[in-house]
Design a protein around this motif. Structure first.
Motif, PDB file in Angstrom:
ATOM      1  N   ARG A 143      33.758  37.193  69.484  1.00 24.32           N
ATOM      2  CA  ARG A 143      34.060  35.754  69.596  1.00 24.32           C
ATOM      3  C   ARG A 143      35.306  35.503  68.684  1.00 24.32           C
ATOM      4  NH1 ARG A 143      31.952  36.436  73.568  1.00 24.32           N
ATOM      5  NH2 ARG A 143      29.857  35.823  74.434  1.00 24.32           N
ATOM      6  N   ASP A 144      35.659  36.271  67.718  1.00 23.71           N
ATOM      7  CA  ASP A 144      36.551  35.934  66.618  1.00 23.71           C
ATOM      8  C   ASP A 144      37.404  36.914  66.436  1.00 23.71           C
ATOM      9  OD1 ASP A 144      35.465  36.918  63.875  1.00 23.71           O
ATOM     10  OD2 ASP A 144      33.899  36.320  65.296  1.00 23.71           O
ATOM     11  N   GLY A 145      38.598  36.661  65.648  1.00 26.58           N
ATOM     12  CA  GLY A 145      39.545  37.821  65.342  1.00 26.58           C
ATOM     13  C   GLY A 145      39.113  38.704  64.155  1.00 26.58           C
ATOM     14  N   LEU A 146      38.421  38.418  63.130  1.00 24.22           N
ATOM     15  CA  LEU A 146      37.745  39.174  62.132  1.00 24.22           C
ATOM     16  C   LEU A 146      36.942  40.152  62.667  1.00 24.22           C
ATOM     17  CD1 LEU A 146      37.543  36.837  59.120  1.00 24.22           C
ATOM     18  CD2 LEU A 146      39.419  38.529  59.478  1.00 24.22           C
ATOM     19  N   GLY A 166      39.311  32.171  63.328  1.00 23.68           N
ATOM     20  CA  GLY A 166      39.658  33.205  62.331  1.00 23.68           C
ATOM     21  C   GLY A 166      41.084  33.699  62.476  1.00 23.68           C
ATOM     22  N   LEU A 167      41.200  34.639  62.687  1.00 29.28           N
ATOM     23  CA  LEU A 167      42.758  35.347  63.010  1.00 29.28           C
ATOM     24  C   LEU A 167      43.047  34.923  64.531  1.00 29.28           C
ATOM     25  CD1 LEU A 167      42.309  38.809  61.222  1.00 29.28           C
ATOM     26  CD2 LEU A 167      43.406  36.804  60.209  1.00 29.28           C
ATOM     27  N   ASP A 168      44.194  34.679  64.760  1.00 28.35           N
ATOM     28  CA  ASP A 168      44.279  34.351  66.141  1.00 28.35           C
ATOM     29  C   ASP A 168      44.830  35.541  66.957  1.00 28.35           C
ATOM     30  OD1 ASP A 168      46.867  34.495  65.610  1.00 28.35           O
ATOM     31  OD2 ASP A 168      47.459  32.540  65.443  1.00 28.35           O
ATOM     32  N   GLY A 169      45.106  35.466  68.376  1.00 26.93           N
ATOM     33  CA  GLY A 169      45.352  36.534  68.810  1.00 26.93           C
ATOM     34  C   GLY A 169      46.309  37.417  68.403  1.00 26.93           C
ATOM     35  N   LEU A 170      47.495  36.490  68.187  1.00 29.12           N
ATOM     36  CA  LEU A 170      48.641  37.121  67.610  1.00 29.12           C
ATOM     37  C   LEU A 170      48.376  38.025  66.463  1.00 29.12           C
ATOM     38  CD1 LEU A 170      51.204  34.283  68.428  1.00 29.12           C
ATOM     39  CD2 LEU A 170      50.722  36.099  69.678  1.00 29.12           C
TER      40      LEU A 170
END
Length: 232
Positions: free
Chosen positions: A31-34, A56-60
């Motif tokens: 569910r999140d970037g990390l 967290g970290l976005d998709g880009l």
């Protein structure tokens, strides 16, 4: 084939996983970037379905970090976005995404896009041919490429798509290829998405074959037309 689904909306993630597993794919999700970065390192998936807006970290940022990691598997990345603006699509492709879909989307179309991307890794070029230039040596039969450095041939660590691109260019030195011609040659009828995806893959190939990718010596841009390969 292993697929990582990175989507913070649980119902969408479950729907995607349901359709993909029905088609025989092995899926993991987060569910999140990390967590996505960690799962990528641990599982080395063949393809990542990556939502643009995740905690967290976005998709880009996730996409950019994956493309920057040396020695790791180079997965296909299909980016999902709830935004339809052209700028979002361009940014996504420029960070290394192979394709994108705008929400809401058809699960069947998503499966078709996934299959189209994964088929790229199964496509092989003409067999039994070797191309040699002053700085490169490409064996189409063995699907290996080397570059001349300091008087010695050094193997190039290319993805399947990068090898296909280099083979195409080196087979026709001096020929100018438009984006649409490159798409027809490399992707064929499997292609979905924006022609600018070509620019992304050209940039990644340049990083591996050019001494200075910002000022390419071999793979040159022909302004307003496309790209060409020159060596000697």
């Amino acid at each position: 084939m292993n697929i990582l689904i990175v989507e913070d909306e649980a119902d969408i993630s479950q729907l995607i996983r349901l359709y993909l597993e029905k088609e025989g794919f092995t899926c993991a999700d987060c569910r999140d970037g990390l967590t996505a970065i960690q799962l990528f390192q641990d599982q080395q998936p063949d393809l990542i379905i990556l939502d643009l807006m995740i905690p967290g970290l976005d998709g880009l940022e996730v996409c950019a970090r994956i493309r920057q990691q040396p020695g790791s598997k180079d997965p296909f990345i299909l980016m999902l976005t709830a935004k339809g603006e052209e700028l979002d699509r361009i940014i996504g492709l420029s960070t290394g995404a192979d394709d994108y879909m705008v929400k809401p989307f058809s699960p069947r179309e998503l499966v078709a896009r996934v299959r189209a991307l994964l088929r790229r890794s199964l496509r092989h070029g003409t067999q039994g041919q070797i191309y040699e230039t002053p700085n490169f040596w490409v064996d189409l039969d063995q699907r290996s490429a080397q570059r001349q450095q300091d008087g010695q041939l050094t193997p190039l660590d290319l993805t399947t798509l990068e090898f296909d691109l280099l083979s195409m260019f080196i087979s026709y030195p001096g020929r100018v290829w438009s984006r649409s011609q490159i798409i027809d040659r490399i992707w064929g009828s499997d292609f979905y998405g924006d022609e600018r995806v070509v620019d992304t893959h050209i940039a990644r190939l340049r990083k591996k074959i050019e001494l200075d990718p910002a000022q390419p010596t071999f793979l040159k841009t022909v302004i307003g037309v496309g790209y060409k390969f020159e060596d000697g």
